[in-house]
Every structure is written in structure tokens, then in C-alpha cells.
Design an enzyme around this catalytic site. Structure first.
Site, PDB file in Angstrom:
ATOM      1  N   ASP A   1    -113.502  21.642 -35.836  1.00 36.24           N
ATOM      2  CA  ASP A   1    -112.900  20.621 -36.553  1.00 36.24           C
ATOM      3  C   ASP A   1    -113.342  20.473 -38.098  1.00 36.24           C
ATOM      4  O   ASP A   1    -113.727  19.359 -38.511  1.00 36.24           O
ATOM      5  CB  ASP A   1    -112.906  19.192 -35.899  1.00 36.24           C
ATOM      6  CG  ASP A   1    -112.323  19.353 -34.664  1.00 36.24           C
ATOM      7  OD1 ASP A   1    -112.914  19.776 -33.669  1.00 36.24           O
ATOM      8  OD2 ASP A   1    -110.985  19.094 -34.598  1.00 36.24           O
TER       9      ASP A   1
ATOM     10  N   HIS B   1    -111.384  21.318 -40.451  1.00 36.03           N
ATOM     11  CA  HIS B   1    -110.055  20.732 -40.958  1.00 36.03           C
ATOM     12  C   HIS B   1    -110.063  21.100 -42.573  1.00 36.03           C
ATOM     13  O   HIS B   1    -110.104  20.338 -43.428  1.00 36.03           O
ATOM     14  CB  HIS B   1    -110.214  19.150 -40.918  1.00 36.03           C
ATOM     15  CG  HIS B   1    -109.780  18.637 -39.681  1.00 36.03           C
ATOM     16  ND1 HIS B   1    -108.400  18.487 -39.526  1.00 36.03           N
ATOM     17  CD2 HIS B   1    -110.510  18.710 -38.555  1.00 36.03           C
ATOM     18  CE1 HIS B   1    -108.205  18.140 -38.059  1.00 36.03           C
ATOM     19  NE2 HIS B   1    -109.379  18.395 -37.510  1.00 36.03           N
TER      20      HIS B   1
ATOM     21  N   ASP C   1    -109.373  23.669 -34.893  1.00 36.93           N
ATOM     22  CA  ASP C   1    -109.014  23.144 -36.094  1.00 36.93           C
ATOM     23  C   ASP C   1    -109.728  23.362 -37.265  1.00 36.93           C
ATOM     24  O   ASP C   1    -110.518  22.654 -38.169  1.00 36.93           O
ATOM     25  CB  ASP C   1    -109.010  21.457 -36.094  1.00 36.93           C
ATOM     26  CG  ASP C   1    -107.766  21.105 -35.233  1.00 36.93           C
ATOM     27  OD1 ASP C   1    -107.031  21.936 -35.023  1.00 36.93           O
ATOM     28  OD2 ASP C   1    -107.765  19.874 -34.784  1.00 36.93           O
TER      29      ASP C   1
ATOM     30  N   HIS D   1    -104.236  21.416 -34.853  1.00 38.32           N
ATOM     31  CA  HIS D   1    -103.740  21.127 -36.405  1.00 38.32           C
ATOM     32  C   HIS D   1    -103.367  22.815 -36.668  1.00 38.32           C
ATOM     33  O   HIS D   1    -102.548  22.855 -37.715  1.00 38.32           O
ATOM     34  CB  HIS D   1    -104.814  20.697 -37.250  1.00 38.32           C
ATOM     35  CG  HIS D   1    -104.802  19.196 -37.060  1.00 38.32           C
ATOM     36  ND1 HIS D   1    -104.233  18.379 -38.120  1.00 38.32           N
ATOM     37  CD2 HIS D   1    -105.290  18.399 -36.069  1.00 38.32           C
ATOM     38  CE1 HIS D   1    -104.401  17.232 -37.642  1.00 38.32           C
ATOM     39  NE2 HIS D   1    -105.116  17.065 -36.707  1.00 38.32           N
TER      40      HIS D   1
ATOM     41  N   HIS E   1    -110.593  22.313 -26.795  1.00 36.42           N
ATOM     42  CA  HIS E   1    -110.036  21.575 -27.721  1.00 36.42           C
ATOM     43  C   HIS E   1    -108.726  20.608 -27.338  1.00 36.42           C
ATOM     44  O   HIS E   1    -107.735  20.953 -27.469  1.00 36.42           O
ATOM     45  CB  HIS E   1    -109.662  22.382 -29.011  1.00 36.42           C
ATOM     46  CG  HIS E   1    -109.462  21.774 -30.221  1.00 36.42           C
ATOM     47  ND1 HIS E   1    -110.025  21.745 -31.512  1.00 36.42           N
ATOM     48  CD2 HIS E   1    -108.249  20.845 -30.453  1.00 36.42           C
ATOM     49  CE1 HIS E   1    -109.491  20.888 -32.323  1.00 36.42           C
ATOM     50  NE2 HIS E   1    -108.512  20.371 -31.752  1.00 36.42           N
TER      51      HIS E   1
HETATM   52 MN   LIG Z   1    -107.839  18.590 -33.165  1.00 38.61          MN
END
Ligand SMILES: [Mn+2]
Length: 298
Positions: A17, A19, A57, A126, A214
Site C-alpha cells: 500500500d 499509494h 496498491d 486501487h 490484498h
Molecule cells: Mn487496498
């Protein structure tokens, strides 16, 4: 670590993650996610890991802004290419393990590429595959030879996960991965026994079985998470992505007889209680059937 131990120990930098692109329009914090990712790659280099394992992600958005995608590509090229030889063997069939990719090969075995630190990644919710061609950003990075994208399921009725089989000295790793699937759907598939994890046929008991997933781990409603009891009990360690709180210290599940480590997001994406704590990535060392997870501040 003495030479012989080193020769038999797989060192893996584990993060999830990331991101990349989170808050990218923010004047002050707009580069935080890329800066953190660079620190993670620096750590991988410093600790001389065999490979990097990402739990989904990597990007905050399905279509990351060009600046972010470019930033990621530049970092991977800077840190993961070079002369350092890759010191583990790949024993399973890459043409099957990566059959969902246009180049069904490992980047570090491609004679046209000089990879020093291979990156293995599943996708998250995502950055999941969508649209024509069912592609995601990881497909771009895989085709560019910068990551090895695994755990993409193309059949949504029945999932069979076969592991990537890696060996370093006497340590044998079966690496299972499953990219994010809508929780309700996956929950139903588990209930109907439509998820199967395949095991190596030979010397079954010798493998260290690592699974990267995930999904929701905490119970939001009856079917919108994946209970740990759904997972096979032959697993030794589960790396749980998606949950942003850092619970990286492996937690023992006595019913399933495996450990679960939840690294959490490497960048703060909210100020809620679970995320206010310090962020970490992990240095995972596997030797035979033993492992050790060391926290590294992110
Ligand atoms: Mn996620």
C-alpha cells in the site's frame, strides 16, 4: 551473518500500500509517497535483499497521473537495475506463472535487461486491472521489465493459485499471490470451495509457504472481508495487504497454524486511529522453515 547462513537465507523487503500519488496535488505533501518509496528502495539496496515483495496498491489511483507513473519508473530503474547478481533460482514454469502477461518471463532472466533487485507485486483494489485488455499499471511496469506482476486472476468462477517456486541454497520458497478481488465475490468463492491453492508435488514439507493477499481483514460486515480461517493451514506466513494500520509483527493464528503480518500502508492516507501510528516496512528473512521479520521505519 556468516557466509554459509547467508547463502541459505532469502532476504526479502516487504512493503504494501505505497499509494504512489496519494495527495499528489498537495503543495507540501505532494511528493511524500514517492519520497517514501525511494526510501524503501534505498533500504532494499542497503540490506542487500534478494527481492522486493509488494502487497498491492503500489498506486493510489487506477490511472495514476503521468508525473507519478514516471516517478515510479525512474525510481525502479535507478534502484533495481545494475550489476549485482540475483542469487536465487526460479524452479517453477515462468511461462505459466506469468501467462497473463504479454511477456511471460521474469525480468531478471531476460538477457536484454540487467536487474539487480527483482520486484514481485500483486495488484490492489486501487490499481486493479480494468477496461479494454483488462490492464493495470503493473502490466505497464511488467512489460517495461521493471516488475514481475503475479497473482492476476482471469477466471472469476474458479481460482487456482499455483506458487512461484524459488530456491536459495537449502531454502525453498513457495510464493503464493492473489491480487485484489471484490471481497463479497471472493468470500462467496471461498464458501463454495472455488479457491484452490496448489502445492509443489515434490518434497511438499520442505517448502516455506508464503501467501500475499490484498483484501479486507477486519470484519466490516459478514461477507465483506476474508476470514483467516478461509486460508489453507499449510501456509507458514501470510502477508496481508490493503489494511493500512501497521501490524507488521507476525501474529500467530493458532487455529490455522500460520502467522499473519500486516505491514500497513507505507504512507499515511488518513489520520484515523489505526493509521496514526508509525509506518513500517519489513525485512523478511527466511531460512528453511524459519523466518524472522524485522521492522524498518518507513
Ligand atoms: Mn487496498
Amino acid at each position: 551473518m556468516p557466509g554459509s547462513e547467508n547463502d541459505n537465507t532469502l532476504k526479502i523487503l516487504v512493503a504494501t500500500d505505497n499509494h504512489l500519488g496519494y495527495g499528489e496535488k498537495d503543495q507540501i505533501r505532494g511528493n511524500d509517497s514517492l519520497v517514501t518509496f525511494e526510501e524503501i528502495l534505498e533500504n532494499a539496496k542497503k540490506h542487500e535483499v534478494d527481492f522486493i515483495l509488494l502487497g498491492g496498491d503500489l498506486f493510489h489511483e487506477n490511472k495514476p497521473p503521468r508525473r507519478i507513473l514516471h516517478g515510479c519508473i525512474a525510481l525502479l530503474r535507478t534502484y533495481c537495475m545494475g550489476e549485482k547478481p540475483v542469487q536465487f533460482e526460479y524452479l517453477s514454469d515462468q511461462s505459466l506463472d506469468f501467462k497473463h502477461c504479454q511477456f511471460p518471463t521474469l525480468n531478471y532472466e531476460d538477457p536484454n535487461l540487467n536487474i539487480s533487485i527483482p520486484v514481485f507485486s500483486i495488484h490492489g483494489n486501487h490499481d486493479d486491472p480494468t477496461g479494454q485488455g483488462n490492464l493495470c499499471s503493473l502490466d505497464l511496469l511488467h512489460s517495461a521489465g521493471l516488475v514481475n506482476y503475479f497473482g492476476k486472476t482471469t477466471n472469476l468462477e474458479k481460482i487456482e493459485i499455483s506458487p512461484l517456486l524459488l530456491q536459495k541454497g537449502s531454502t525453498k520458497l513457495a510464493l503464493y499471490g492473489m491480487g485484489s478481488i471484490r471481497d463479497e465475490r471472493l468470500h462467496r468463492m471461498f464458501v463454495h470451495k472455488n479457491v484452490t491453492m496448489l502445492r509443489p508435488r515434490e518434497e511438499k514439507e520442505d517448502w516455506f509457504n508464503l501467501f500475499v493477499i490484498h483484501q479486507n481483514r477486519s470484519k466490516h460486515s459478514a461477507t465483506s472481508h476474508i476470514p483467516e480461517q478461509f486460508l489453507d493451514d499449510f501456509l507458514d506466513l501470510v502477508i496481508w495487504g490493503h489494511e493500512h494500520e501497521c501490524r507488521i509483527e507476525p501474529e500467530w493464528n493458532g487455529t490455522q497454524n500460520f502467522y499473519v503480518s500486516q505491514p500497513g500502508s507505507s504512507v499515511a492516507t488518513s489520520l484515523c486511529e489505526g493509521e496514526a501510528g508509525k509506518k513500517h516496512v519489513g525485512l523478511l528473512q527466511i531460512r528453511g522453515k524459519d523466518f524472522k521479520m524485522t521492522k524498518i521505519p518507513a
